[in-house]
Each structure stands twice: as structure tokens, then as C-alpha cells.
Design a protein around this motif. Structure first.
Motif, short mmCIF file in Angstrom:
data_model
loop_
_atom_site.label_atom_id
_atom_site.label_comp_id
_atom_site.label_asym_id
_atom_site.label_seq_id
_atom_site.Cartn_x
_atom_site.Cartn_y
_atom_site.Cartn_z
N ILE A 108 -48.85 34.82 2.49
CA ILE A 108 -48.14 33.60 2.10
C ILE A 108 -48.61 33.14 0.73
O ILE A 108 -47.80 32.79 -0.14
N ALA A 109 -49.90 33.16 0.52
CA ALA A 109 -50.44 32.81 -0.79
C ALA A 109 -49.96 33.80 -1.86
O ALA A 109 -49.62 33.40 -2.98
N ALA A 110 -49.91 35.08 -1.50
CA ALA A 110 -49.44 36.10 -2.44
C ALA A 110 -47.98 35.87 -2.81
O ALA A 110 -47.56 36.18 -3.94
N SER A 111 -47.18 35.33 -1.88
CA SER A 111 -45.77 35.06 -2.18
C SER A 111 -45.64 33.99 -3.28
O SER A 111 -44.74 34.07 -4.12
N ILE A 112 -46.54 33.01 -3.27
CA ILE A 112 -46.54 31.98 -4.32
C ILE A 112 -46.90 32.62 -5.65
O ILE A 112 -46.26 32.38 -6.68
N LEU A 113 -47.95 33.44 -5.64
CA LEU A 113 -48.38 34.12 -6.85
C LEU A 113 -47.26 34.99 -7.43
O LEU A 113 -46.99 34.96 -8.63
N TYR A 114 -46.60 35.75 -6.56
CA TYR A 114 -45.56 36.67 -7.02
C TYR A 114 -44.39 35.90 -7.64
O TYR A 114 -43.89 36.26 -8.72
N MET A 115 -43.92 34.86 -6.95
CA MET A 115 -42.79 34.09 -7.48
C MET A 115 -43.15 33.43 -8.81
O MET A 115 -42.32 33.37 -9.73
N ALA A 116 -44.37 32.95 -8.92
CA ALA A 116 -44.80 32.33 -10.17
C ALA A 116 -44.81 33.34 -11.31
O ALA A 116 -44.37 33.04 -12.43
N LEU A 117 -45.29 34.55 -11.03
CA LEU A 117 -45.32 35.59 -12.06
C LEU A 117 -43.90 36.00 -12.46
O LEU A 117 -43.63 36.26 -13.64
N GLU A 118 -43.00 36.05 -11.49
CA GLU A 118 -41.60 36.35 -11.81
C GLU A 118 -41.03 35.28 -12.74
O GLU A 118 -40.29 35.59 -13.68
N ASN A 119 -41.34 34.03 -12.46
CA ASN A 119 -40.84 32.94 -13.30
C ASN A 119 -41.31 33.10 -14.74
O ASN A 119 -40.59 32.77 -15.69
#
Length: 217
Positions: A108-119
Motif C-alpha cells: 500500500i505504501a509502495a502504491s503511494i510512492l509509485y503514483m507520486a513518481l508517475e506524477n
């Protein structure tokens, strides 16, 4: 006035949010304290509003959400996905051990990291509805770990429906507040670009901190 350095913002975000949701899905209310269907709805609302990781994931998704129709698609994808895994797990079709739960929280934490990096790195996000659905499946495991911690017994189906309804109500309240604000910001492209960049840097830092902290236990 000099701009506030991004590094300082990340450090401040880590100080304020870092410890808040290292273990976000621990049961804090005794099962006997949940009274009937309405109680489960209330518990679902409480959990989503206190669940910083779920809300930050939604924020990361909606930062570049686009049109209202697209935002509706993204939120619906997330809702369907986490409702699915919540139901499958709560009804006993999938069993999570303590180790499985820990890794689900790290994901779940990794999903936040991934979406932020995509942004930060991508200009187009045409694939995001599908990605939001996949990450939503993982978030549903987090909700299920809370619900499973109550020892539901005979009230399992009622608790599942009530808790999930409460989660959706709380999520709808947050989205109803967040979307108009983001739409106003999007009308000013330069401001929107700065908000996306700074917010995503903070989200990436917090997501990375939570991911490592949860993975190591």
C-alpha cells in the motif's frame, strides 16, 4: 521571497506524517464496542478518515486526474477493487497471515510512492484507471485486515456490508472536498504544475518511508 526548498518540505512531511501510519491497519476498537449495522458503518467511516495511506493514495491519483468524468472513472476503479478484495478476504476465501498483512501494508505504501513518481516523471496517464484498480486490490487487503481483527463470527456479512459502506461514505466525503479544490488549481497551469511537483515529492518521500518501515516490521 525565496521558494521553500523541496528537501525541507519532504523532511517536514516525513516528520508530520511518517510515524502516523507505519502500522495503519491495527484494530483500535474492541469488537464489543461496535454496535449493529450502523456501528459498522461508523467504524468504516472512522477507518478511512483516519487512514492516511489510503487518502494519500487517492490524492496522488487525483492530482493529475483530469476531467470530472475521468476522476469518476478513477475513483470507481479504486472503489470496485478494494471492495472486491475486502469481500473475498472477509468472507474467508482468502486468508492473510501476519506476514501477509505486513507485506500488504508495505505494498500500500509502495502504491503511494509509485503514483507520486508517475506524477513527477510522466506527462500522460492514460493507463491510470487500470493501475488504480490493481492498487485498489491491495488496499482492500488493508481494509480486510482491520475487519478480520474483530473476530466477526455470526455478524460477518452485516459487518462486511456496513464497514464497506462506511469506507465508501468516508471516501466520497473526502473526494467531494478534494476535487473542487484541485479543479480550481488546474485552471492555473503554472500553479497546478508547482502543486503537482511539490505534493508528489512529499508523497514519494512519505510512501518510501512507510514502505521500508512496514517491510522491516
Amino acid at each position: 521571497m525565496k521558494p521553500f526548498p523541496a528537501a525541507r518540505v519532504v523532511v517536514l512531511a516525513l516528520v508530520l506524517l511518517g510515524p502516523a501510519a507505519v502500522h495503519a491497519h491495527e484494530v483500535e476498537v474492541a469488537p464489543s464496542a461496535v454496535d449493529g449495522f450502523a456501528g459498522w458503518v461508523g467504524e468504516g467511516i472512522r477507518h478511512i478518515l483516519a487512514g492516511a495511506d489510503h487518502l494519500l493514495f487517492l490524492f496522488a491519483v487525483l492530482l493529475v486526474g483530469g476531467s470530472f468524468r475521468r476522476i469518476l472513472l478513477l475513483v470507481t476503479s479504486f472503489t470496485l477493487a478494494h471492495s472486491l478484495t475486502l469481500a473475498i478476504t472477509a468472507l474467508g476465501f482468502l486468508t492473510l497471515s501476519a506476514r501477509d498483512t505486513r507485506w500488504a501494508e508495505a505494498a500500500i505504501a509502495a502504491s503511494i510512492l509509485y503514483m507520486a513518481l508517475e506524477n513527477l516523471l510522466l506527462r500522460r496517464h492514460g493507463h491510470r484507471a487500470g493501475l488504480t484498480f490493481l492498487f485498489g486490490l491491495v488496499h482492500g487487503l488493508g481494509f480486510a485486515s482491520v475487519l478480520g481483527g474483530y473476530g466477526l463470527g455470526a455478524s460477518g456479512l452485516s459487518a462486511l456490508v456496513g464497514f464497506n459502506l462506511g469506507v465508501e461514505v468516508g471516501q466520497a466525503v473526502v473526494v467531494a472536498f478534494l476535487v473542487p479544490v484541485l479543479r480550481i488549481v488546474q485552471r492555473r497551469p503554472r500553479l497546478h504544475s508547482k502543486v503537482v511537483r511539490l505534493s508528489s515529492i512529499c508523497l514519494a518521500g512519505v510512501g518510501l518511508y512507510w514502505m521500508v518501515a512496514r517491510a522491516v516490521g
